[in-house]
Design an enzyme around this catalytic site. Structure first.
Site, PDB file in Angstrom:
ATOM      1  CG  PHE A  90      -1.105 -16.309 -22.412  1.00 53.56           C
ATOM      2  CD1 PHE A  90      -1.154 -16.639 -23.568  1.00 53.56           C
ATOM      3  CD2 PHE A  90      -2.679 -16.457 -21.891  1.00 53.56           C
ATOM      4  CE1 PHE A  90      -2.299 -16.818 -24.589  1.00 53.56           C
ATOM      5  CE2 PHE A  90      -3.676 -16.552 -22.706  1.00 53.56           C
ATOM      6  CZ  PHE A  90      -3.390 -16.784 -24.065  1.00 53.56           C
ATOM      7  N   GLY A  99       6.766 -19.978 -20.184  1.00 56.89           N
ATOM      8  CA  GLY A  99       6.353 -19.285 -19.091  1.00 56.89           C
ATOM      9  C   GLY A  99       6.313 -17.683 -19.494  1.00 56.89           C
ATOM     10  CE1 TYR A 102       8.322 -16.927 -24.721  1.00 55.01           C
ATOM     11  CE2 TYR A 102       7.222 -15.282 -23.075  1.00 55.01           C
ATOM     12  CZ  TYR A 102       7.232 -16.735 -23.887  1.00 55.01           C
ATOM     13  OH  TYR A 102       6.182 -17.220 -23.944  1.00 55.01           O
ATOM     14  CB  SER A 295       2.074 -21.204 -24.083  1.00 55.43           C
ATOM     15  OG  SER A 295       3.050 -21.613 -24.873  1.00 55.43           O
ATOM     16  CB  CYS A 379      -7.087  -4.403 -26.179  1.00 61.19           C
ATOM     17  SG  CYS A 379      -7.742  -5.005 -27.769  1.00 61.19           S
ATOM     18  CG  HIS A 384      -6.914  -9.003 -28.130  1.00 65.81           C
ATOM     19  ND1 HIS A 384      -6.909  -7.868 -29.061  1.00 65.81           N
ATOM     20  CD2 HIS A 384      -6.984  -9.943 -28.910  1.00 65.81           C
ATOM     21  CE1 HIS A 384      -6.735  -8.430 -30.299  1.00 65.81           C
ATOM     22  NE2 HIS A 384      -6.486  -9.926 -30.097  1.00 65.81           N
ATOM     23  CG  MET A 389      -3.900  -5.766 -24.755  1.00 65.04           C
ATOM     24  SD  MET A 389      -4.071  -5.839 -26.536  1.00 65.04           S
ATOM     25  CE  MET A 389      -2.639  -6.832 -27.001  1.00 65.04           C
TER      26      MET A 389
END
Length: 416
Positions: A90, A99, A102, A295, A379, A384, A389
């Site tokens: 990720f 990558g 974003y 990804s 989480c 997750h 997460m």
């Protein structure tokens, strides 16, 4: 003495004089006064509600295009080590991988209607990450959002919970309204629109709630794409009897807002631009490739993965009254179970250390931390966790120390 005289004498002995009766009645009235006009909690709250003067709260919020890094430190802050092979799925940029950075659309606050100066976040707001600014209201208030769309596509503001008419709904669909009530649905690129909301009793805390409740706002013009682009923020409504002047609840020392979501960047309107800008060899990227799609599923809390949210932003002190506002967004994979290590909360009237979130659900949890240390908050869904997460929160001693080292907790009072 005849019978009439005898009766009169007995009556005069049995019935107290008028002044005695008056004294007794005054005593009874004095005894009942605290019950009739109690200054206890219920009445104090009622009095506070009466003295609260409803106001109009105006927010200047724009939708802006930004570059957001889900892992700005470049490593796994939970382990303190570089990203391992699983995390690199990720986070690693490559010839055919975007990558961790974003292009996104985010709601951002401004100081006034000129939209020239971004409103600086206070230390108490730093934890918000990629969420929009907190919109606050008190029962009885009017909330206005002056919204400017700085994007290259239409966007809007749609709120949950409060009262609005069709001209402030912020959602385009066949609702039988005319052009006069459609300007809110899709604010054109570069345009500005003012939304107006009333805050009635039914928008505030219910019978089993605390002093404040959480709602959310998001763009509903292209709801799925707008959500994944990042246009989501929290709203809080406080009851009048418990509100400070700034709208925060007066029985809470510190507030945290966290959004749990698998941000599907494949469904973002910026996917092609993200590939062109961040992939090493954009022309070689196959968007239908399963591994490429995986990804771009960023399992984030407030837009951070693998503990990259600064722990300083989620720091509190032992004994403080801390309120956590949690929301879920996304799709059927977004079944989240936020879990606090080290401390417990009360949520939905129950004592727990795990709560449940579904997409577009909101949970308020109250904590009075008693266990000093740096703790996991994540989480509890296994995949997750593996996908990042997970974050940390910190509890300091009341004097600001942890392990004998003096540290600074963000000054939440800055917003009060």
């Amino acid at each position: 003495m005849d019978n009439h005289g005898l009766f009169a004498e007995r009556r005069s002995q049995a019935v107290p004089p008028a002044w005695v009766i008056g004294t007794i009645l005054l005593g009874i009235l004095a005894a009942l006064t605290p019950l009739l006009f109690s200054s206890g909690p219920a009445t104090a709250k009622a009095n506070a509600a009466v003295t609260y003067v409803p106001q109009t709260r105006t927010y200047y919020i724009a939708a802006n295009e930004v570059e957001w890094n889900y892992a700005p430190t470049g490593k796994n802050q939970i382990t303190g080590e570089p990203f391992d092979e699983d995390a690199q799925v990720f986070t690693k940029q490559g010839p055919q991988r975007i990558g961790s950075t974003y292009i996104k659309s985010l709601y951002q606050a401004y100081t006034d209607a000129t939209f020239k100066t971004l409103k600086k976040r206070t230390p108490a707001e730093e934890h918000l990450g990629f969420q929009g600014p907190v919109i606050r209201g008190v029962v009885g208030d009017t909330i206005k959002v002056v919204f400017k769309n700085n994007l290259d596509r239409p966007a809007a503001v749609h709120v949950h919970g409060v009262f609005y008419d069709k001209s402030s709904e912020g959602a385009p669909y066949n609702d039988g309204t005319g052009a006069a009530d459609k300007g809110d649905d899709a604010v054109a690129a570069g345009a500005t629109y003012t939304y107006s909301y009333e805050v009635p009793e039914r928008a505030g805390p219910g019978p089993m709630d605390g002093s404040s409740v959480m709602w959310m706002y998001h763009s509903h013009t292209d709801e799925v794409a707008d959500d994944y682009s990042g246009l989501v923020g929290p709203m809080v409504i406080t009851k009048a009897s418990a509100a400070r002047a700034d709208g925060t609840p007066n029985d809470v020392d510190r507030e945290f807002f966290l959004q749990f979501k698998v941000s599907d960047e494949n469904a973002s309107p910026y996917l092609e631009r993200n590939i062109a800008k961040f992939a090493g060899k954009p022309a070689k990227v196959n968007t239908s490739d399963e591994d490429f799609g995986e990804s771009n599923l960023m399992h984030s809390i407030n837009g951070y993965v693998y503990g990259n949210e600064p722990v300083e932003a989620l720091t509190m002190k032992k004994g403080e009254r801390v309120r956590w506002y949690l929301m879920g967004m996304g799709t059927e994979v977004d079944l989240h179970t936020p879990h606090w290590h080290g401390n417990t909360v009360t949520a939905l009237g129950m004592r727990t250390d795990v709560v449940n979130l579904l997409p577009a659900s909101m949970v308020v949890a109250d904590m009075v931390p008693d266990d000093v240390g740096t703790w996991l908050f994540h989480c509890h869904v296994n995949d997750h966790i593996s996908a990042g997460m997970i974050t940390r929160y910190r509890v300091l001693n009341a004097d600001g120390t942890e392990g004998g080292v003096t540290q600074a907790a963000p000054d939440h009072a800055a917003t009060h």
